[in-house]
Design an enzyme around this catalytic site. Structure first.
Site, short mmCIF file in Angstrom:
data_model
loop_
_atom_site.label_atom_id
_atom_site.label_comp_id
_atom_site.label_asym_id
_atom_site.label_seq_id
_atom_site.Cartn_x
_atom_site.Cartn_y
_atom_site.Cartn_z
N LYS A 13 1.15 -1.26 -0.07
CA LYS A 13 -0.25 -0.09 0.15
C LYS A 13 1.30 1.43 0.56
O LYS A 13 0.61 2.21 -0.71
CB LYS A 13 -1.33 -0.35 1.34
N ARG A 86 -9.76 0.27 8.82
CA ARG A 86 -9.33 -0.34 8.85
C ARG A 86 -10.18 -1.82 9.93
O ARG A 86 -10.35 -2.69 10.28
CB ARG A 86 -7.89 -0.76 10.43
N ARG A 125 11.54 -6.90 4.86
CA ARG A 125 11.84 -5.37 5.43
C ARG A 125 12.32 -4.64 5.95
O ARG A 125 12.47 -4.58 6.78
CB ARG A 125 9.95 -5.13 5.25
N ARG A 152 10.80 -1.95 11.14
CA ARG A 152 10.23 -1.79 12.23
C ARG A 152 9.51 -2.48 13.40
O ARG A 152 9.58 -3.89 13.04
CB ARG A 152 8.27 -2.19 11.55
N ARG A 163 -1.40 -9.59 13.79
CA ARG A 163 -1.30 -8.20 12.49
C ARG A 163 -2.39 -8.99 11.42
O ARG A 163 -3.35 -8.56 11.05
CB ARG A 163 -0.39 -7.66 11.97
P1 AMP Z 1 0.48 0.72 8.51
O1 AMP Z 1 1.72 1.31 8.31
O2 AMP Z 1 -0.39 1.12 8.12
O3 AMP Z 1 1.26 -0.84 8.56
O4 AMP Z 1 0.34 0.85 10.51
C1 AMP Z 1 1.13 0.36 11.05
C2 AMP Z 1 -0.17 -0.25 12.69
O5 AMP Z 1 -0.56 1.38 13.07
C3 AMP Z 1 -0.54 -1.16 12.75
O6 AMP Z 1 -0.50 -2.22 12.60
C4 AMP Z 1 -2.00 -0.39 13.66
O7 AMP Z 1 -1.32 -1.27 14.79
C5 AMP Z 1 -1.92 1.49 13.55
N1 AMP Z 1 -2.68 1.56 12.83
C6 AMP Z 1 -2.26 2.09 10.75
N2 AMP Z 1 -4.00 2.53 10.96
C7 AMP Z 1 -4.96 2.34 11.31
C8 AMP Z 1 -6.21 2.56 11.62
N3 AMP Z 1 -6.75 3.16 10.55
N4 AMP Z 1 -6.99 2.06 12.92
C9 AMP Z 1 -6.09 1.54 13.71
N5 AMP Z 1 -5.24 1.28 13.50
C10 AMP Z 1 -3.77 1.17 12.78
#
Ligand code: AMP
Length: 208
Positions: A13, A86, A125, A152, A163
């Site tokens: 993404k 999400r 990654r 990360r 996740r």
């Molecule tokens: P990402 O960078 O999109 O993989 O997001 C990393 C982490 O941030 C996720 O695993 C969640 O813990 C949190 N996170 C990101 N976006 C959301 C969202 N829309 N709602 C809830 N938690 C989020």
């Protein structure tokens, strides 16, 4: 044009958002990046968020929705929502917010990737601290932009497993929510990034 980009962790993404942002002159909103910036600020809220993210859990809907509303209401440009919604309540809140602001979602693009591929991708990654992009090769010491590369905490195997469980339980229902809207489209994410981009572009050219 306002795009929701969906997909499991590691689907690409972030990579595709960066390309789409340039191609269609959109603003990329990555809620993960917004949360990581809050953590980096060292605030008390950031500490609470870090505890959730590092374990692979979601941040509460209410907080996410209010964070997102601040960005959406102050940006006139078309938007790419990366990592939001999400959950179904987030999707409902986004619809309500967009209607209230006189805007609409043009397309919901799901980047589809088998779970076996997700685990492989995330275990290797490395991301840039500066521009958030993944390193193009396994051996480079720094990002093309000069930024430092890091792994990360939530890409650790146990976190990834959790996740994916969270994704299946809480985020996949969002797919059902959008599927009946006529705006939902699936793209094969198990291809080279440039091909995934071409496929998304083909879809978006039609809704431009
Ligand atoms: P990402 O960078 O999109 O993989 O997001 C990393 C982490 O941030 C996720 O695993 C969640 O813990 C949190 N996170 C990101 N976006 C959301 C969202 N829309 N709602 C809830 N938690 C989020």
């Amino acid at each position: 044009m306002n795009i929701v980009l969906m997909g499991c962790p590691g689907a690409g993404k972030g990579t595709q958002s960066a390309k789409l942002q340039d191609e269609f002159h959109l603003k990329h909103i990555s809620t993960g990046d917004v949360l990581r910036a809050e953590i980096a600020s060292g605030s008390a809220l950031g500490k609470q968020i870090a505890a959730l993210i590092d374990q692979g859990n979601l941040v509460p809907d209410e907080l996410m929705i209010s964070m997102l509303e601040k960005i959406v209401s102050t940006t006139q440009r078309g938007l790419i929502f990366d990592g939001f919604p999400r959950t179904v309540p987030q999707a409902q809140a986004l619809d309500e917010m967009m209607t209230r602001l006189g805007r609409q979602i043009s397309a919901v693009v799901m980047i589809d990737l088998p779970e076996s591929e997700v685990v492989k991708r995330l275990s290797t990654r490395r991301l840039c601290k500066q521009c958030s992009k993944p390193a193009a090769t396994a051996t480079q010491a720094t990002c093309e932009c000069g930024g430092e590369l890091y792994v990360r905490a939530d890409d650790a195997p146990e976190s990834v497993k959790h996740r994916l469980e969270v994704y299946r339980a809480q985020t996949l229902p969002v797919k059902d929510y959008y599927q009946s809207s006529g705006k939902y489209v699936e793209i094969n994410g198990n291809q080279m990034p440039d091909q995934v981009f071409e496929d998304i572009k083909t879809v978006l050219e039609k809704v431009k």
